[in-house]
Design an enzyme around this catalytic site. Structure first.
Site, PDB file in Angstrom:
ATOM      1  CG  ASP A  60      -2.184   0.885   0.882  1.00 20.53           C
ATOM      2  OD1 ASP A  60      -2.127   1.677  -0.082  1.00 20.53           O
ATOM      3  OD2 ASP A  60      -3.195   0.811   1.607  1.00 20.53           O
TER       4      ASP A  60
HETATM    5  C1  BGC Z   1      -4.945   3.359   0.044  1.00 24.16           C
HETATM    6  C2  BGC Z   1      -5.118   2.355  -1.069  1.00 24.16           C
HETATM    7  C3  BGC Z   1      -4.966   3.025  -2.405  1.00 24.16           C
HETATM    8  C4  BGC Z   1      -3.602   3.682  -2.459  1.00 24.16           C
HETATM    9  C5  BGC Z   1      -3.315   4.353  -3.776  1.00 24.16           C
HETATM   10  C6  BGC Z   1      -3.677   4.174  -0.120  1.00 24.16           C
HETATM   11  O1  BGC Z   1      -3.635   5.223   0.776  1.00 24.16           O
HETATM   12  O2  BGC Z   1      -4.949   2.687   1.279  1.00 24.16           O
HETATM   13  O3  BGC Z   1      -6.362   1.737  -0.961  1.00 24.16           O
HETATM   14  O4  BGC Z   1      -5.118   2.099  -3.440  1.00 24.16           O
HETATM   15  O5  BGC Z   1      -3.535   4.664  -1.431  1.00 24.16           O
HETATM   16  O6  BGC Z   1      -4.117   5.442  -3.970  1.00 24.16           O
END
Ligand code: BGC
Length: 742
Positions: free
Chosen positions: A284
């Site tokens: 993530d």
């Molecule tokens: C979120 C993810 C997301 C990623 C990219 C993160 O902060 O937890 O779900 O896909 O950002 O935007």
């Protein structure tokens, strides 16, 4: 004849499997040959993902020389880069690198891209898997036409705490329903595979147990038994693997002390080991570097070592791999085989997507233009939006509203709102004001020419100012019928949007009191990203529609339901608490040693002295303009053996004068087992549409496999013994029978 057809079908199936294997083998060979040509730096480049320069969905690290790095083959993927023009611009740079390995473009396409669909929790309330698949398909068509190869969806985290803002992104509290929805969404995004240009890679996230963050606080730690992890939180991920999900994203939280990103048990042992997942895992945003904050890694280098060894294949925005992985390999702290495995997984997907054959496969201006305003997409969006609405209450049949009503007052902050209907994780397009259908416009398109529509905002969503109340009351007083709208602003539920209070914000419930107290036929419509608490409204308003955030077609879908052009069929995918003090509250909790039978059962009361045991609205609840009557359950036999099956049948009658759709729900309870079991578990459902007065039999077939659970050794088993079986309209309104597994 039938036999011949079956035979032919199986021959085709077997040869298509064989063809698949040949294609896979061919891809593996190409990957191997390419891998041999790659330097260590180029390999690490494939494991590196950066955010694009145009938009961000997380805290940005130092950009560095993006152009130079792409040309040197040091970037494998970009996120937040969309549009044929921009993706082409960056792909051009990748084509100047030594090995010309194409970039992958990833994006959070969570509930639509150009056409915004209801938030995933709202869609889950439709229980309509086909409609959800169709929604994901449209999102894939639109996003892929804008150069996107890969969506960071579906989010398949089970969530039992409505304080957690990200409940809006998932399918709610139930593992069985969540698993079916995970599958439907993966299928929708990935279509028939990656042969065409209208399928994007899905990404099941956030692996794992992110939804169980302590206290519903986003990013918080997770402490749970392995049995709970396997039984409740992992199955939707397994379903995503079975449906062919190309990628996984790990999560910010730790699980029992080990951050998910550095968690070898879940990523290597379970996902890539037991489940034989062939795709790759992206971290993530910054979650590799965040292991330093967790106190698990001493610096970004150690974090990179722990993440790579644990099976995180791609680093989203921690810059840990690009900065330290080469040294870690040279020092022997990360084996070359680990890097090779990660790169193989990533390259395999790029080959499968056809990007080596044509890196610009998703960069077609004409396609982008045609899909941009494809009217068919709005039809699909409206269909699922109306199915997502849940009728919580309808006293004296206040709903549906007659299109001939003399005057209708539309009151509240959502009447003319547009972007608030989109909800979190949606895109703002410059022409949104003309595209998003407000409730006002939706109602206007339905009512007769003679109907007078009156409007007063009354108050804002979060503001405490009540000066608009007088006008709102006056307006309502003049009308024959009142539609009152309240809810959450678009960014009150979502990432980093946990709330300790989940009451209706601002002075909205006070507005409800003023208006409902007038005694007019009134429907309250609640637009929100999570289950809210609204006890006064629940107890006093004659009718309530829970509309979530419905997306581009919100106003049309609301009007379809208000005026009875669509008979509501939504059912809650999460329990609605009476107060925050009941959280976590979910229908499939375990039995205790002192289970209460009802609220006045003081002695055995395993709940609170000052509060009911029960939620305000139970999982599975949702009314219709029709009224359905369930017969007692008929079982095909009182007992069955493993290897056999059992059929449970009810007859369902539509006692009303209106055709309608009912979601018939099947639950079971294992009465005595080697580990404590839930009081009820959903094991099946069936959506049945009945004409007025019609009766139909609805049957479910159970086998021993439906009775499996994880024992204390984490074996997935069934045990002979007695079970209860329930069939009904919601988790708290069922008929009951008993059977035995011999
Ligand atoms: C979120 C993810 C997301 C990623 C990219 C993160 O902060 O937890 O779900 O896909 O950002 O935007």
């Amino acid at each position: 004849m039938i036999r011949i057809a079956t035979l032919l079908l199986s021959v085709c199936f077997i040869s298509s499997l064989a063809a698949q294997t040949t294609a896979e083998k061919r891809i593996d060979k190409s990957v191997d040959s390419l891998l041999k040509l790659m330097t260590l730096d180029e390999k690490i480049g494939q494991m590196n993902q950066y955010n694009g320069p145009w938009a961000a969905t997380g805290p940005l690290t130092n950009e560095g020389n993006l152009v130079g790095q792409i040309k040197e083959g040091k970037v494998g993927s970009m996120l937040n880069v969309t549009g044929v023009k921009r993706t082409r611009e960056l792909q051009d740079l990748a084509m100047q690198s030594r090995l010309k390995i194409p970039l992958l473009f990833g994006q959070d396409v969570i509930h639509g891209f150009r056409t915004i669909f209801p938030i995933p929790l709202g869609e889950a309330a439709s229980w309509d898997l086909k409609a959800m698949e169709a929604g994901a398909r449209v999102a894939a068509v639109e996003a892929s036409a804008a150069g996107v190869h890969w969506t960071f969806a579906p989010m398949v985290d089970i969530a039992r705490d409505p304080r957690w803002g990200r409940v809006m992104e998932g399918a709610g509290e139930d593992t069985y329903l969540g698993s079916l929805i995970a599958k439907a969404r993966v299928k929708g995004f990935q279509g028939n595979g990656f042969g065409d240009t209208a399928s994007v890679m899905a990404c099941a996230k956030h692996f794992a147990a992110y939804g169980a963050a302590v206290g519903g606080r986003d990013y918080n730690s997770v402490d749970m038994s392995l049995r709970q992890l396997h039984e409740t939180y992992l199955p939707p991920f397994k379903a995503a693997v079975d449906a062919g999900a190309a990628t996984f994203m790990n999560s910010f939280n730790d699980i029992n002390g080990i951050p998910a990103t550095g968690n070898k048990y879940i990523q290597r042992d379970i996902l890539k080991g037991q489940w034989k997942f062939k795709g790759f895992v992206v971290s993530d945003w910054g979650s590799i570097g965040e292991m330093i904050n967790h106190g698990y890694s001493k610096d970004n280098k150690e974090a990179g070592m722990q993440a790579a060894n644990a099976g995180s294949d791609m680093d989203m925005e921690s810059r840990s791999y690009i900065q330290h992985l080469a040294a870690l390999v040279k020092e022997g702290k990360v084996k070359m085989a680990v890097v090779d495995d990660a790169v193989r997984r990533i390259l395999r997907k790029k080959f499968e997507m056809g990007l080596f054959a044509d890196p610009y496969k998703f960069s077609n201006e004409n396609r982008e233009k045609t899909q941009w305003n494809n009217p068919q997409h709005r039809v699909v969006a409206r269909d699922i939006a109306k199915k997502s609405i849940v009728l919580l209450k309808n006293e004296k049949q206040v709903l549906p509203v007659s299109k001939q009503t003399g005057s209708i007052a539309l009151i509240g902050p959502f009447v003319k709102a547009k972007s608030d209907h989109l909800g979190f994780w949606s895109y703002d397009w410059p022409d949104d004001s003309t595209r998003i259908v407000s409730l006002w416009d939706g109602v206007k398109s339905k009512v007769s020419a003679q109907t007078k529509m009156l409007y007063a905002k009354g108050c804002g969503i979060t503001e405490l100012d009540k000066t608009g109340f007088a006008e709102a009351v006056e307006t309502a007083r003049k009308a024959d019928y009142v539609i009152l709208t309240v809810g959450e602003t678009r960014d009150m539920s979502g990432e980093a949007k946990s709330r300790s209070s989940i009451q209706l914000p601002g002075v909205q419930e006070e507005l409800v009191k003023e208006i409902v107290s007038l005694g007019k036929p009134t429907v309250v419509m609640i637009s929100a990203g999570r289950p809210l608490v609204f006890n006064w409204t629940a107890d006093h308003a004659p009718a309530i529609l829970y509309t979530w955030w419905l997306g581009t077609e919100a106003g049309n879908a609301m009007a379809d339901v208000l005026f009875g052009d669509y008979n509501p069929s939504g059912k809650l995918p999460m329990s609605f608490p009476r107060t925050e003090g009941q959280i976590p509250i979910y229908y499939n909790h375990y039995f205790t040693g002192r289970p209460a039978k009802n609220d006045s059962d003081r002695h055995y009361r395993s709940a609170y002295t000052d509060l009911s045991l029960y939620p305000k609205y139970a999982f599975g609840h949702g009314l219709s303009y029709s009224s359905f009557e369930y017969s007692e359950i008929q079982l095909s036999a009182p007992a069955f053996h493993a290897g056999q099956s059992l059929t449970a049948t009810v007859s369902l009658t539509n006692k009303s004068k209106t055709a309608g759709t009912e979601t018939v729900q099947l639950y079971i309870r294992d009465i005595t087992a080697s580990v404590v079991r839930p009081v009820k578990e959903l094991k099946g459902f069936s959506q049945v549409t009945l004409a007025a007065g019609e009766t139909r039999s609805v049957s479910f077939t159970l086998t021993a496999d439906d009775l499996r659970f994880y024992n204390d050794q984490l074996q997935y088993i069934y045990e002979p013994g007695k079970f209860k079986l329930f069939i009904g309209t919601s988790s708290d309104n069922v008929k009951e029978a008993e059977f035995e597994l011999k």
